[in-house]
Design a protein around this motif. Structure first.
Motif, mmCIF file in Angstrom:
data_model
loop_
_atom_site.group_PDB
_atom_site.id
_atom_site.type_symbol
_atom_site.label_atom_id
_atom_site.label_comp_id
_atom_site.label_asym_id
_atom_site.label_seq_id
_atom_site.Cartn_x
_atom_site.Cartn_y
_atom_site.Cartn_z
ATOM 1 N N ARG A 26 14.064 -61.135 -60.599
ATOM 2 C CA ARG A 26 13.507 -61.615 -61.952
ATOM 3 C C ARG A 26 12.346 -62.785 -61.608
ATOM 4 N NH1 ARG A 26 16.420 -60.201 -66.757
ATOM 5 N NH2 ARG A 26 14.831 -61.206 -68.087
ATOM 6 N N ALA A 27 11.650 -62.752 -62.091
ATOM 7 C CA ALA A 27 10.369 -63.672 -62.141
ATOM 8 C C ALA A 27 10.106 -64.485 -63.346
ATOM 9 C CB ALA A 27 9.226 -62.914 -61.601
ATOM 10 N N GLY A 28 11.085 -64.296 -64.285
ATOM 11 C CA GLY A 28 10.901 -64.797 -65.534
ATOM 12 C C GLY A 28 11.863 -64.273 -66.638
ATOM 13 N N GLU A 29 12.004 -64.615 -67.935
ATOM 14 C CA GLU A 29 12.950 -63.855 -68.759
ATOM 15 C C GLU A 29 12.500 -62.452 -69.045
ATOM 16 O OE1 GLU A 29 13.850 -64.140 -73.452
ATOM 17 O OE2 GLU A 29 13.118 -66.102 -72.603
ATOM 18 N N ARG A 30 11.307 -62.037 -69.016
ATOM 19 C CA ARG A 30 10.975 -60.735 -69.309
ATOM 20 C C ARG A 30 9.872 -59.925 -68.181
ATOM 21 N NH1 ARG A 30 8.114 -59.621 -74.844
ATOM 22 N NH2 ARG A 30 6.986 -61.564 -74.209
ATOM 23 N N THR A 31 9.991 -60.644 -66.835
ATOM 24 C CA THR A 31 9.468 -60.008 -65.900
ATOM 25 C C THR A 31 10.335 -59.810 -64.657
ATOM 26 O OG1 THR A 31 7.547 -61.222 -66.258
ATOM 27 C CG2 THR A 31 7.438 -60.442 -64.326
ATOM 28 N N VAL A 32 10.285 -58.422 -64.193
ATOM 29 C CA VAL A 32 10.938 -57.992 -63.000
ATOM 30 C C VAL A 32 10.075 -57.483 -62.121
ATOM 31 C CG1 VAL A 32 12.735 -56.096 -62.300
ATOM 32 C CG2 VAL A 32 12.841 -57.046 -64.655
ATOM 33 N N VAL A 33 10.419 -57.878 -60.901
ATOM 34 C CA VAL A 33 9.531 -57.605 -59.583
ATOM 35 C C VAL A 33 10.240 -56.718 -58.506
ATOM 36 C CG1 VAL A 33 8.099 -58.476 -57.528
ATOM 37 C CG2 VAL A 33 8.410 -59.812 -59.757
ATOM 38 N N LEU A 34 9.747 -55.550 -58.158
ATOM 39 C CA LEU A 34 10.373 -54.864 -57.052
ATOM 40 C C LEU A 34 9.478 -54.825 -55.959
ATOM 41 C CD1 LEU A 34 10.300 -53.215 -60.277
ATOM 42 C CD2 LEU A 34 12.050 -51.982 -58.765
ATOM 43 N N THR A 35 10.265 -55.188 -54.796
ATOM 44 C CA THR A 35 9.308 -55.578 -53.333
ATOM 45 C C THR A 35 10.006 -54.180 -52.689
ATOM 46 O OG1 THR A 35 9.397 -57.760 -53.944
ATOM 47 C CG2 THR A 35 8.815 -56.949 -51.772
ATOM 48 N N PRO A 36 9.324 -53.501 -52.066
ATOM 49 C CA PRO A 36 9.496 -52.452 -51.166
ATOM 50 C C PRO A 36 10.149 -53.248 -49.790
ATOM 51 C CG PRO A 36 7.429 -51.935 -51.605
ATOM 52 C CD PRO A 36 7.570 -53.499 -52.178
ATOM 53 N N LYS A 37 11.330 -52.664 -49.473
ATOM 54 C CA LYS A 37 12.008 -52.849 -48.131
ATOM 55 C C LYS A 37 11.632 -52.420 -46.881
ATOM 56 C CE LYS A 37 16.551 -53.573 -50.688
ATOM 57 N NZ LYS A 37 17.765 -53.161 -50.821
ATOM 58 N N GLU A 38 10.880 -51.260 -46.953
ATOM 59 C CA GLU A 38 10.641 -50.477 -45.675
ATOM 60 C C GLU A 38 9.091 -50.734 -45.412
ATOM 61 O OE1 GLU A 38 11.736 -46.604 -45.753
ATOM 62 O OE2 GLU A 38 14.071 -47.099 -46.308
ATOM 63 N N GLN A 39 8.619 -50.655 -43.929
ATOM 64 C CA GLN A 39 7.268 -51.011 -43.958
ATOM 65 C C GLN A 39 6.353 -49.813 -44.424
ATOM 66 O OE1 GLN A 39 7.050 -51.982 -39.831
ATOM 67 N NE2 GLN A 39 6.819 -54.016 -40.306
ATOM 68 N N GLY A 40 6.790 -48.595 -44.066
ATOM 69 C CA GLY A 40 6.139 -47.463 -44.643
ATOM 70 C C GLY A 40 5.723 -47.392 -46.174
ATOM 71 N N LEU A 41 6.554 -47.953 -46.800
ATOM 72 C CA LEU A 41 6.078 -48.076 -48.253
ATOM 73 C C LEU A 41 5.439 -49.344 -48.589
ATOM 74 C CD1 LEU A 41 6.616 -46.903 -51.110
ATOM 75 C CD2 LEU A 41 8.727 -47.829 -51.285
ATOM 76 N N GLN A 42 5.810 -50.434 -47.928
ATOM 77 C CA GLN A 42 4.864 -51.605 -47.990
ATOM 78 C C GLN A 42 3.568 -51.422 -47.643
ATOM 79 O OE1 GLN A 42 6.674 -54.416 -45.408
ATOM 80 N NE2 GLN A 42 8.637 -54.607 -46.670
ATOM 81 N N ALA A 43 2.915 -50.350 -46.713
ATOM 82 C CA ALA A 43 1.675 -50.015 -46.738
ATOM 83 C C ALA A 43 0.937 -49.563 -47.809
ATOM 84 C CB ALA A 43 1.550 -48.998 -45.465
ATOM 85 N N VAL A 44 1.844 -48.949 -48.722
ATOM 86 C CA VAL A 44 1.085 -48.379 -50.032
ATOM 87 C C VAL A 44 1.342 -49.327 -50.996
ATOM 88 C CG1 VAL A 44 1.388 -46.235 -51.405
ATOM 89 C CG2 VAL A 44 1.690 -46.021 -49.047
ATOM 90 N N ILE A 45 2.454 -49.916 -51.273
ATOM 91 C CA ILE A 45 2.790 -50.612 -52.186
ATOM 92 C C ILE A 45 3.034 -51.975 -51.887
ATOM 93 C CG2 ILE A 45 4.165 -50.989 -54.590
ATOM 94 C CD1 ILE A 45 4.562 -48.203 -54.520
ATOM 95 N N SER A 46 2.616 -53.216 -52.276
ATOM 96 C CA SER A 46 3.135 -54.293 -51.867
ATOM 97 C C SER A 46 3.980 -54.751 -52.705
ATOM 98 C CB SER A 46 1.940 -55.629 -51.535
ATOM 99 O OG SER A 46 1.177 -55.475 -52.891
ATOM 100 N N ARG A 47 3.813 -54.730 -53.875
ATOM 101 C CA ARG A 47 5.015 -55.014 -54.975
ATOM 102 C C ARG A 47 4.546 -54.474 -56.310
ATOM 103 N NH1 ARG A 47 1.545 -59.249 -55.441
ATOM 104 N NH2 ARG A 47 1.169 -60.178 -57.281
ATOM 105 N N ILE A 48 5.548 -54.159 -57.311
ATOM 106 C CA ILE A 48 5.558 -53.919 -58.432
ATOM 107 C C ILE A 48 6.159 -54.903 -59.632
ATOM 108 C CG2 ILE A 48 6.128 -51.954 -60.285
ATOM 109 C CD1 ILE A 48 6.723 -50.147 -57.563
ATOM 110 N N GLU A 49 5.473 -55.216 -60.720
ATOM 111 C CA GLU A 49 5.936 -56.188 -61.660
ATOM 112 C C GLU A 49 6.043 -55.365 -62.879
ATOM 113 O OE1 GLU A 49 3.235 -59.302 -61.924
ATOM 114 O OE2 GLU A 49 3.523 -60.148 -59.835
#
Length: 198
Positions: free
Chosen positions: A131-154
């Protein structure tokens, strides 16, 4: 096509957020059976003076029926129903099947929709959820392969239960895709043909 894979991932996250976090106003969580909404997609790239903007509609019904339809600037439809996925593109007044790259990636992303609808983000090992606030959720990829495409999703939750206002996918230091959702309707019965016919 990478964009469709992103959108399917975002839709599944959109649908799964409320059961996990409950109602932002403090009431009980909504058990979602279906979602329909309009969307505007903005693709921001360093090389572009202005973002690329697309508009469309989507419908989702549990357990895994999806219609993601771009209306502008090009008309295309992604249909998922009973484990079968089809991508259709409008050409010369009719729709043609598109068997291009990306359908396998979309199937992989969509396989966890049921879990996310039940709020079981931990079942998917691909993302760390915070959680990054009351109404904000952050998803961070755990694997390097996915991190190369998506650094994070808010994910930006709406003030009403079951409603997502915005999703932003950060693809690199100077590129991101933002989806804004409007006219959201929850738990309305959707005809089966919505997920099988253009």
């Amino acid at each position: 096509m990478r964009t469709h894979a992103f959108l399917c991932l975002l839709l599944s996250l959109f649908l799964g957020t409320t059961p996990v976090w409950g109602n932002p106003t403090g009431g009980p969580a909504v058990r979602l059976r279906s979602v329909q909404a309009d969307f505007t997609q903005e693709k921001h790239l360093k090389i572009l003076a202005r973002p690329l903007v697309s508009q469309g509609i989507f419908a989702f019904q549990t357990p895994q029926s999806l219609r993601w339809e771009y209306l502008r600037p090009l008309h295309s439809i992604l249909l998922l129903h009973e484990g079968r996925m089809r991508k259709l593109i409008e050409r010369e007044g009719g729709f043609e099947q598109d068997n291009g790259a990306g359908i396998d990636a979309m199937r992989v992303v969509l396989q966890d929709i049921g879990s996310w609808l039940d709020g079981r983000f931990a079942d998917n090992p691909l993302f760390q959820v915070t959680r990054a606030g009351e109404r904000t959720v952050v998803l961070t990829p755990k694997e390097q392969g996915l991190q190369a495409v998506i650094s994070r999703i808010e994910l930006q939750l709406g003030p009403e239960e079951g409603v997502m206002e915005q999703v932003t996918i950060f693809e690199g230091p100077e590129s991101f895709t933002r989806l804004r959702f409007t006219n959201t309707v929850l738990n309305r019965e959707i005809p089966a043909g919505t997920f099988t016919q253009p």
